[in-house]
Write an enzyme that holds these catalytic residues in place. Structure first.
Site, short mmCIF file in Angstrom:
data_model
loop_
_atom_site.label_atom_id
_atom_site.label_comp_id
_atom_site.label_asym_id
_atom_site.label_seq_id
_atom_site.Cartn_x
_atom_site.Cartn_y
_atom_site.Cartn_z
N ASP A 175 36.45 42.57 40.14
CA ASP A 175 37.57 43.35 39.63
C ASP A 175 38.81 42.78 40.29
OD1 ASP A 175 37.85 45.58 37.65
OD2 ASP A 175 39.26 46.23 39.20
N SER A 176 39.80 42.53 39.47
CA SER A 176 40.95 41.78 39.96
C SER A 176 42.20 42.23 39.23
CB SER A 176 40.70 40.29 39.78
OG SER A 176 40.21 40.00 38.48
P1 ITT Z 1 35.78 42.31 33.08
O1 ITT Z 1 36.08 43.73 33.51
O2 ITT Z 1 34.82 42.26 31.93
O3 ITT Z 1 35.40 41.44 34.23
P2 ITT Z 1 38.62 42.22 32.65
O4 ITT Z 1 39.56 41.16 32.18
O5 ITT Z 1 38.76 43.58 32.01
O6 ITT Z 1 37.14 41.67 32.48
P3 ITT Z 1 39.48 43.31 35.16
O7 ITT Z 1 39.30 44.72 34.76
O8 ITT Z 1 39.08 42.90 36.55
O9 ITT Z 1 38.70 42.32 34.21
O10 ITT Z 1 41.01 42.95 34.93
C1 ITT Z 1 41.51 41.80 35.48
C2 ITT Z 1 42.82 41.44 34.80
O11 ITT Z 1 43.73 40.95 35.79
C3 ITT Z 1 42.60 40.29 33.82
O12 ITT Z 1 42.30 40.77 32.52
C4 ITT Z 1 43.96 39.60 33.89
O13 ITT Z 1 44.89 40.28 33.11
C5 ITT Z 1 44.33 39.76 35.35
N1 ITT Z 1 43.79 38.65 36.16
C6 ITT Z 1 42.79 38.70 37.09
N2 ITT Z 1 42.54 37.48 37.60
C7 ITT Z 1 43.39 36.64 36.97
C8 ITT Z 1 43.60 35.26 37.04
O14 ITT Z 1 42.87 34.47 37.83
N3 ITT Z 1 44.56 34.73 36.26
C9 ITT Z 1 45.29 35.50 35.45
N4 ITT Z 1 45.14 36.81 35.29
C10 ITT Z 1 44.19 37.39 36.05
#
Ligand code: ITT
Length: 198
Positions: free
Chosen positions: A72-73
């Site tokens: 989660d990021s």
């Molecule tokens: P999953 O839950 O299925 O893993 P998600 O995209 O919904 O996919 P998150 O809820 O963790 O994942 O949301 C992370 C968001 O943060 C991601 O969709 C991007 O908008 C941003 N993000 C995270 N890491 C990033 C990166 O390395 N580069 C650019 N944006 C990033």
């Protein structure tokens, strides 16, 4: 060989994890390799950790106990009080896409001068390896948000984020460089060290 399912439906994350796990004796797959359609796991937590755990638990609970790794990021922008944070993926509301999220971010920062556009990506990894066994690691990558998108690599907010020490966005630099310094790369290195010392 150890098998790990990455609990993500985000193709950008899957690509980076595959690159970072390459060469290790670990069989890596993701949600799309096991479920069709890809499950939309509700992220009801209020922290990166809570949401990562929810995703890891879902995969662990829906397999015969295969190791489940969740990421989660998100992006924290200082001038916006840490937003978009845990809602980074959904920042622009229903039907959010990376380009709409980027547009919204640019709009919110329209009056913020260059020197005050500091931000960081954060990543929390949760690896569930057994009924009661979890390993967790965090990574941060400091940088700043520029005022128009640049580059077509990576995903999400990459075209707007210049990491400290670089003069190009995450969407312009090689994926090798991104993986070396990114929040995800830093967290995965820590997690790997925990796995080998466990
Ligand atoms: P999953 O839950 O299925 O893993 P998600 O995209 O919904 O996919 P998150 O809820 O963790 O994942 O949301 C992370 C968001 O943060 C991601 O969709 C991007 O908008 C941003 N993000 C995270 N890491 C990033 C990166 O390395 N580069 C650019 N944006 C990033």
């Amino acid at each position: 060989m150890t098998e790990i399912i990455i609990a993500t439906g985000n193709a950008g994350k899957v690509k980076e994890f595959r690159e970072m796990f390459a060469g290790l004796d670990i069989a890596v797959s993701s949600l799309a390799d096991h479920w069709n359609p890809v499950p939309d796991i509700a992220e009801t937590g209020s922290t990166f950790y809570d949401n990562a755990k929810i995703k890891a638990d879902w995969v662990y609970g829906n397999t015969s106990g295969v190791w489940a790794l969740a990421d989660d990021s998100g992006l924290e922008v200082d001038a916006l009080g840490g937003a978009p944070g845990v809602i980074s993926a959904r920042y622009s509301g229903n039907g959010a896409t990376a380009s709409r999220n980027n547009e919204k971010l640019l709009h919110e920062l329209r009056d913020v001068p260059e020197g005050r556009r500091t931000a960081r990506f954060k990543c929390v990894l949760v690896l569930r390896t057994g009924a009661d066994t979890y390993l967790t690691a965090e990574g941060t990558c400091e940088g700043r948000i520029i005022d128009k998108i640049a580059g077509d690599r990576g995903f999400g907010y990459d075209p707007l984020f210049i990491p400290d020490g670089f003069d190009k966005t995450f969407a312009q630099i090689d994926s090798e460089d991104k993986n070396r310094i990114s929040h995800r790369g830093v967290a995965l290195k820590k997690l790997y060290n925990l796995i080998v010392s466990a």
